[in-house]
Design a protein around this motif. Structure first.
Motif, short mmCIF file in Angstrom:
data_model
loop_
_atom_site.label_atom_id
_atom_site.label_comp_id
_atom_site.label_asym_id
_atom_site.label_seq_id
_atom_site.Cartn_x
_atom_site.Cartn_y
_atom_site.Cartn_z
N TYR A 100 0.89 -0.96 0.25
CA TYR A 100 -0.03 -0.08 0.12
C TYR A 100 0.58 1.01 -0.14
O TYR A 100 0.26 2.10 -0.36
CB TYR A 100 -0.94 -0.26 1.05
CG TYR A 100 -1.75 1.24 1.49
CD1 TYR A 100 -2.69 1.64 0.64
CD2 TYR A 100 -1.25 2.46 2.16
CE1 TYR A 100 -3.95 2.62 0.66
CE2 TYR A 100 -2.45 3.31 2.36
CZ TYR A 100 -2.94 3.72 1.69
OH TYR A 100 -4.06 4.47 1.95
N TYR A 101 2.33 1.41 0.38
CA TYR A 101 2.81 2.67 0.87
C TYR A 101 3.58 2.62 0.09
O TYR A 101 4.13 3.45 -0.65
CB TYR A 101 3.97 1.99 1.58
CG TYR A 101 5.39 3.13 2.26
CD1 TYR A 101 4.63 4.07 2.49
CD2 TYR A 101 5.99 3.12 1.27
CE1 TYR A 101 5.77 5.73 2.90
CE2 TYR A 101 6.50 3.90 1.44
CZ TYR A 101 6.95 5.08 2.42
OH TYR A 101 7.76 6.33 2.18
N LEU A 102 4.03 1.67 -1.15
CA LEU A 102 4.35 1.50 -2.38
C LEU A 102 4.25 2.31 -3.45
O LEU A 102 4.26 2.39 -3.94
CB LEU A 102 5.59 0.47 -2.29
CG LEU A 102 6.77 0.14 -1.75
CD1 LEU A 102 7.07 -1.96 -1.90
CD2 LEU A 102 7.72 0.84 -1.59
N ARG A 103 2.07 1.52 -3.48
CA ARG A 103 1.86 2.16 -3.95
C ARG A 103 1.06 4.45 -4.16
O ARG A 103 1.58 4.62 -4.88
CB ARG A 103 0.73 1.26 -4.11
CG ARG A 103 0.19 -0.05 -4.76
CD ARG A 103 -1.54 -0.51 -4.81
NE ARG A 103 -1.62 -0.50 -4.07
CZ ARG A 103 -2.00 -1.55 -3.15
NH1 ARG A 103 -0.95 -2.91 -3.37
NH2 ARG A 103 -2.36 -1.57 -2.09
N ARG A 104 1.05 3.80 -3.07
CA ARG A 104 1.37 5.91 -2.54
C ARG A 104 2.74 6.29 -2.72
O ARG A 104 2.74 7.72 -3.66
CB ARG A 104 0.92 5.87 -1.21
CG ARG A 104 -0.74 5.26 -1.85
CD ARG A 104 -0.87 5.75 -0.14
NE ARG A 104 -1.31 7.58 0.23
CZ ARG A 104 -2.36 7.77 0.66
NH1 ARG A 104 -2.44 7.05 2.31
NH2 ARG A 104 -2.02 9.36 0.92
N LEU A 105 3.55 5.25 -2.97
CA LEU A 105 5.24 6.68 -3.30
C LEU A 105 5.00 6.74 -4.49
O LEU A 105 5.66 7.70 -4.91
CB LEU A 105 5.65 5.34 -2.56
CG LEU A 105 7.61 6.24 -2.43
CD1 LEU A 105 7.38 7.65 -1.91
CD2 LEU A 105 8.57 5.24 -1.22
N ALA A 106 4.83 5.67 -5.94
CA ALA A 106 5.13 5.22 -6.79
C ALA A 106 5.48 6.52 -8.20
O ALA A 106 6.40 6.87 -8.37
CB ALA A 106 4.66 3.71 -7.30
N PRO A 107 4.01 7.21 -7.44
CA PRO A 107 3.94 8.22 -7.78
C PRO A 107 5.05 9.17 -8.45
O PRO A 107 5.69 9.90 -8.96
CB PRO A 107 2.33 8.92 -8.37
CG PRO A 107 1.84 7.47 -7.25
CD PRO A 107 2.93 7.26 -6.78
N LEU A 108 4.75 9.43 -6.18
CA LEU A 108 6.13 10.91 -5.93
C LEU A 108 7.56 10.50 -6.95
O LEU A 108 8.16 11.23 -7.26
CB LEU A 108 5.66 10.81 -4.58
CG LEU A 108 4.24 10.65 -4.49
CD1 LEU A 108 4.60 11.29 -2.57
CD2 LEU A 108 3.95 12.44 -4.22
N VAL A 109 7.72 9.11 -6.66
CA VAL A 109 8.93 8.74 -7.39
C VAL A 109 9.43 9.26 -8.13
O VAL A 109 10.41 9.51 -8.92
CB VAL A 109 9.57 7.21 -5.89
CG1 VAL A 109 11.00 7.65 -7.35
CG2 VAL A 109 9.51 7.33 -4.86
N ALA A 110 7.91 8.46 -9.42
CA ALA A 110 8.06 8.77 -10.87
C ALA A 110 8.25 10.52 -11.33
O ALA A 110 9.44 10.59 -11.97
CB ALA A 110 6.89 8.24 -11.41
N ASP A 111 7.75 11.25 -10.59
CA ASP A 111 7.44 12.27 -10.55
C ASP A 111 8.95 13.06 -10.63
O ASP A 111 9.73 13.85 -11.41
CB ASP A 111 6.73 12.81 -10.00
CG ASP A 111 5.38 12.87 -10.58
OD1 ASP A 111 4.90 12.19 -11.74
OD2 ASP A 111 4.13 13.27 -9.89
N ARG A 112 9.32 12.85 -9.25
CA ARG A 112 10.70 13.24 -8.55
C ARG A 112 11.99 12.76 -9.88
O ARG A 112 13.04 13.81 -10.47
CB ARG A 112 11.15 12.92 -8.29
CG ARG A 112 12.44 13.62 -7.32
CD ARG A 112 13.05 12.64 -5.93
NE ARG A 112 14.41 12.95 -5.17
CZ ARG A 112 15.21 13.20 -4.49
NH1 ARG A 112 14.68 12.31 -4.17
NH2 ARG A 112 16.36 13.76 -4.11
N ALA A 113 11.45 11.86 -10.29
CA ALA A 113 12.93 11.28 -11.12
C ALA A 113 12.43 11.82 -12.49
O ALA A 113 13.93 11.71 -13.39
CB ALA A 113 12.43 9.37 -11.93
N GLU A 114 11.14 12.27 -13.22
CA GLU A 114 11.22 12.95 -14.12
C GLU A 114 12.01 14.53 -14.27
O GLU A 114 13.24 15.00 -15.20
CB GLU A 114 9.68 12.70 -14.71
CG GLU A 114 9.53 10.91 -15.31
CD GLU A 114 8.33 11.14 -15.51
OE1 GLU A 114 7.42 13.00 -16.37
OE2 GLU A 114 7.20 9.98 -15.82
#
Length: 130
Positions: A100-114
């Protein structure tokens, strides 16, 4: 600072390994390494084995060694098997919460990586694509 403490998984990992087969301490240390549990401090493994034995989860006997002195071989008891099963529920719940935590974190990490110039590998790791 790392919140994840593999040492907290030492007991269930030892129960798992001994559920697979009886073994002695040195070999258990070797078998723990692929699980990421032992980091060179083998004394913690032996203290945990003694604690599990005191609590009735393990029993041990001395067995002759083909090379050298006899070794203490640990075996899982019925109480240890029940303890292992109780860890199953605990670990499944932990996995559910981490997922659950990783699903919520994934969009934040992807945005930062971009923003930092991350490539498509970041999006394949569970991030979102814009």
């Amino acid at each position: 600072m790392s919140v994840w403490e593999p040492k907290n998984l030492l007991s269930p990992c030892l129960l798992l390994l001994l559920g697979e087969r009886p073994d002695h301490g040195y070999e258990l240390v070797r078998r723990l390494r692929p699980l990421g549990i032992v980091d060179g401090d083998t004394s913690t493994v032996y203290r945990t084995l003694r604690s599990l034995e005191r609590h009735g989860c393990l029993c041990s006997d001395w067995a002759p060694s083909g090379t050298g002195p006899a070794r203490r071989v640990y075996r899982l008891t019925a109480k240890g098997r029940a303890e292992l099963l109780s860890w199953l529920g605990t670990l499944e719940e932990t996995r559910r919460r981490l997922d659950y935590y990783l699903r919520r974190l994934a969009p934040l990490v992807a945005d930062r990586a971009e923003v930092l110039g991350g490539g498509s590998a970041d999006r394949h790791a569970g991030g979102t694509q814009r």
